[in-house]
Design a protein around this motif. Structure first.
Motif, mmCIF file in Angstrom:
data_model
loop_
_atom_site.group_PDB
_atom_site.id
_atom_site.type_symbol
_atom_site.label_atom_id
_atom_site.label_comp_id
_atom_site.label_asym_id
_atom_site.label_seq_id
_atom_site.Cartn_x
_atom_site.Cartn_y
_atom_site.Cartn_z
ATOM 1 N N ILE A 1 -6.866 43.704 11.150
ATOM 2 C CA ILE A 1 -7.241 44.061 9.779
ATOM 3 C C ILE A 1 -6.733 45.458 9.416
ATOM 4 N N ARG B 1 -22.224 56.982 11.431
ATOM 5 C CA ARG B 1 -21.145 56.027 11.660
ATOM 6 C C ARG B 1 -21.628 54.591 11.451
ATOM 7 N N ILE C 1 -22.783 51.079 10.072
ATOM 8 C CA ILE C 1 -22.190 50.329 8.967
ATOM 9 C C ILE C 1 -23.243 49.395 8.374
ATOM 10 N N ARG D 1 -24.035 46.269 6.252
ATOM 11 C CA ARG D 1 -23.303 45.067 5.850
ATOM 12 C C ARG D 1 -24.024 44.363 4.712
ATOM 13 N N TYR E 1 -18.460 48.680 4.798
ATOM 14 C CA TYR E 1 -17.456 48.827 5.855
ATOM 15 C C TYR E 1 -17.441 50.245 6.383
ATOM 16 N N ARG E 2 -16.866 50.400 7.555
ATOM 17 C CA ARG E 2 -16.319 51.682 7.938
ATOM 18 C C ARG E 2 -14.984 51.731 7.189
ATOM 19 N N ARG F 1 -30.198 47.002 11.253
ATOM 20 C CA ARG F 1 -30.971 46.540 12.407
ATOM 21 C C ARG F 1 -32.282 47.332 12.510
ATOM 22 N N LYS G 1 -32.781 50.600 12.777
ATOM 23 C CA LYS G 1 -32.753 52.009 12.381
ATOM 24 C C LYS G 1 -32.542 52.193 10.884
ATOM 25 N N ASN H 1 -10.388 45.820 16.671
ATOM 26 C CA ASN H 1 -10.715 47.246 16.714
ATOM 27 C C ASN H 1 -12.211 47.504 16.560
ATOM 28 N N VAL I 1 -15.203 49.757 15.657
ATOM 29 C CA VAL I 1 -15.368 50.939 14.806
ATOM 30 C C VAL I 1 -16.748 51.590 14.947
ATOM 31 N N TYR I 2 -17.665 50.905 15.600
ATOM 32 C CA TYR I 2 -19.000 51.494 15.759
ATOM 33 C C TYR I 2 -19.746 50.762 16.870
ATOM 34 N N ASP J 1 -23.646 50.499 18.288
ATOM 35 C CA ASP J 1 -25.061 50.812 18.096
ATOM 36 C C ASP J 1 -25.737 50.658 19.458
ATOM 37 N N MET J 2 -26.196 51.797 20.021
ATOM 38 C CA MET J 2 -26.717 51.797 21.393
ATOM 39 C C MET J 2 -28.174 52.233 21.419
ATOM 40 N N ALA K 1 -25.435 46.673 19.018
ATOM 41 C CA ALA K 1 -24.355 45.883 18.412
ATOM 42 C C ALA K 1 -23.033 46.612 18.568
ATOM 43 N N GLU L 1 -19.473 46.815 16.487
ATOM 44 C CA GLU L 1 -18.949 46.412 15.183
ATOM 45 C C GLU L 1 -17.440 46.573 15.129
ATOM 46 N N SER L 2 -16.791 45.516 14.674
ATOM 47 C CA SER L 2 -15.375 45.599 14.341
ATOM 48 C C SER L 2 -15.295 45.878 12.848
ATOM 49 N N VAL L 3 -14.071 45.985 12.318
ATOM 50 C CA VAL L 3 -13.946 46.224 10.881
ATOM 51 C C VAL L 3 -14.716 45.152 10.120
ATOM 52 N N ALA M 1 -20.423 42.700 12.602
ATOM 53 C CA ALA M 1 -21.222 43.220 13.705
ATOM 54 C C ALA M 1 -21.509 42.084 14.688
ATOM 55 N N ILE N 1 -19.709 57.284 20.739
ATOM 56 C CA ILE N 1 -20.186 57.656 19.405
ATOM 57 C C ILE N 1 -18.998 58.082 18.535
ATOM 58 N N ASP N 2 -18.187 58.995 19.064
ATOM 59 C CA ASP N 2 -17.050 59.475 18.274
ATOM 60 C C ASP N 2 -15.775 58.698 18.542
ATOM 61 N N PRO O 1 -15.301 54.972 19.450
ATOM 62 C CA PRO O 1 -15.667 53.593 19.822
ATOM 63 C C PRO O 1 -14.484 52.766 20.313
ATOM 64 N N ARG O 2 -13.282 53.187 19.963
ATOM 65 C CA ARG O 2 -12.106 52.394 20.359
ATOM 66 C C ARG O 2 -11.816 52.465 21.857
#
Lengths: 367, 126
Positions: free
Chosen positions: A35, A292, A294, A296, A317-318, A347, A349, B34, B36-37, B39-40, B55, B57-59, B62, B81-82, B84-85
């Motif tokens: 994407i 950070r 997202i 949805r 989105y991000r 979720r 939070k 990819n 992008v985030y 969630d931990m 979770a 999350e891709s673009v 989730a 956190i900074d 994710p990739r």
């Protein structure tokens, strides 16, 4: 559930290794390379989308213009041939049946383009509201393919790869031409916020043009995944997210496409005049989330002071062209001022967010 | 000597003594695209085998993280956190949480690498 339909390019998508997924009743390519890569190809160069799932309708007859003006929020009165209008079809109560483009081919000849998921509903609606009008409504969806060539290099790709000169087309206009025995409709339109074109043709011609674009290497195949991120970043609505049967275009911030003073009005006009006079109770806004995380579609938006729900996220989105977590949300009008502090639940939070404009990235249309 | 186990929801746990390093498999990161985030949970939170603990999350979407084992989180991978990739670069090296196992018998319910690879091959055939 019925099987998902396939567009005329389906086997080509599978051969390219696309990730396929159901959308609007069709098995569609979501992404090929990825994407993010496809999104950047459209922002910076050129990408092509198979949008053959879209519905195409022919409305002809002596009352065609009067009929279109009756079912459509925009005003086509006196418009020149070759012009395109964006607007909505509304229910009597002002809820949105669909958002669509209407191409004016002639005084008695119009070409509405509708969303894939709404084809059956729209045609039923259009036919039901045609009584008293001398018009012929024909569904062309099952015989017509559509490509969207989008991005800053789209005009050159159209001319140099497809041999379709279109520099004279201005934004939201179209032309028709015959090429190798095939009839093409070419418009300067799109759903990405970039310059670009859409081409309507039969299945065979659509396949041939797709193949030439792929062989040229100058145009990335792009899936519906980046179509959504691209339209979202420039604040364009998607039916099913920002628009629905119970959402009016005024609530969605699309008032400029609704001509409330149109001569003769249109279906839903009275309900919208009333809504406008009474003031909107909810509005579509942009949100910037200060994390950070997202948000949805469906995530709750809450008042940070007392935690009560004030609306929900329609798309989030991000951002890709903007490196932030951003969303569009339909919220209580009392909180819809730019700069208002709200919060979103993702979720377990809750994250603080600020109300912003709906556009997160500037459109680069060639007008 | 550590050993890695996999769940049917594509999480792995690499066990070293009574500590498990939990992440998503290479198969899962490829399917997601990819990241992008992430969630931990936080240090001190409890996770339960079979239940959601966060979770990835891709673009586009989730995907819930399902704990392959139960226990207390002793560390979450803050590098994610900074960045994710990192999960796309090396999913096995970039674990998401470190768990102190409360019931090592739960590992018997998971697949070893060979069984997991066979499982992925059948998933891909769908």
């Amino acid at each position: 559930m019925p099987e998902n339909k396939e567009t005329c390019l389906h086997s080509r998508h599978v051969a390219l290794g696309a990730q396929m997924s159901p959308f609007g009743g069709f098995d569609m390519p979501i992404q090929y390379e990825g994407i993010t890569e496809e999104h950047q190809a459209v922002r910076n160069h050129c990408g092509v989308f198979d949008v053959s799932h879209m519905g195409e309708v022919s409305v002809t007859g002596p009352d065609a213009e009067r009929y279109i003006n009756h079912i459509f929020t925009n005003d086509l009165t006196g418009a020149p041939d070759g012009k395109i209008f964006y607007g909505m079809m509304l229910r009597e109560d002002g809820g949105t049946v669909d958002d669509l483009l209407v191409y004016k081919r002639g005084d008695n000849d119009f070409f509405p383009v509708i969303n894939a998921a709404n084809i059956d509903k729209d045609l039923e609606w259009m036919r039901r509201n045609a009584s008293g009008f001398d018009v012929k409504i024909t569904d062309l969806s099952d015989s017509m393919g559509e490509l969207a060539v989008q991005g800053p290099e789209a005009e050159r790709v159209m001319e140099e790869v497809l041999g379709l000169p279109c520099s004279e087309l201005t934004f939201y206009t179209f032309k028709e031409l015959d090429r190798d025995g095939k009839h093409l409709i070419i418009s300067r339109t799109g759903y990405t916020g970039e310059d670009g074109f859409e081409i309507y043709a039969d299945y065979e011609a659509t396949g041939q043009m797709w193949d030439r674009l792929m062989e040229s290497g100058r145009c990335a195949p792009c899936g519906l995944g980046c179509r959504d991120t691209l339209r979202f970043e420039v604040g364009l609505p998607l039916y099913g997210d920002e628009l629905a049967d119970d959402v009016t275009p005024l609530e969605a911030g699309l008032g400029i496409f609704v001509k409330l003073d149109k001569n003769g009005g249109f279906i839903g006009c009275e309900a919208l005049r009333k809504q406008k006079a009474e003031g909107l109770k909810r509005k579509l806004v942009g949100l910037e989330i200060h994390d950070r995380a997202i948000a949805r579609h469906g995530s709750e938006v809450i008042d940070p002071a007392d935690g009560h729900v004030i609306g929900h996220v329609t798309t989030g989105y991000r951002g890709i062209s903007v490196d932030k977590s951003v969303a569009m949300a339909m919220i209580d009008a009392a909180y819809a001022e730019k700069g208002a502090e709200v919060a979103v639940k993702v979720r377990r939070k809750t994250f603080p967010a600020t109300v912003t404009a709906k556009k997160f990235y500037k459109k680069s249309y060639k007008k | 000597m550590s050993k890695t186990y996999y769940s049917r929801t594509h999480e792995y746990v690499t066990v070293d003594g009574n500590i498990g390093y939990v992440g998503i498999s290479d198969y899962a990161q490829k399917a997601l695209g990819n990241v992008v985030y992430v969630d931990m949970p936080e240090q001190g939170d409890d996770v339960t085998a079979g239940e959601e603990f966060g979770a990835v999350e891709s673009v586009k979407a989730a995907s819930d993280l399902i704990a392959p084992v139960s226990g207390a989180v002793v560390e979450s991978n803050e590098l994610l956190i900074d960045n994710p990739r990192l999960i796309n670069q090396d999913a096995m090296a970039n674990w998401i949480i470190k768990v102190e196992l409360s019931d090592p018998a739960e590992l018997d319910e998971l697949m070893d690498e060979e069984a997991y690879n066979a499982f992925c091959a059948t998933e891909g055939a769908h």
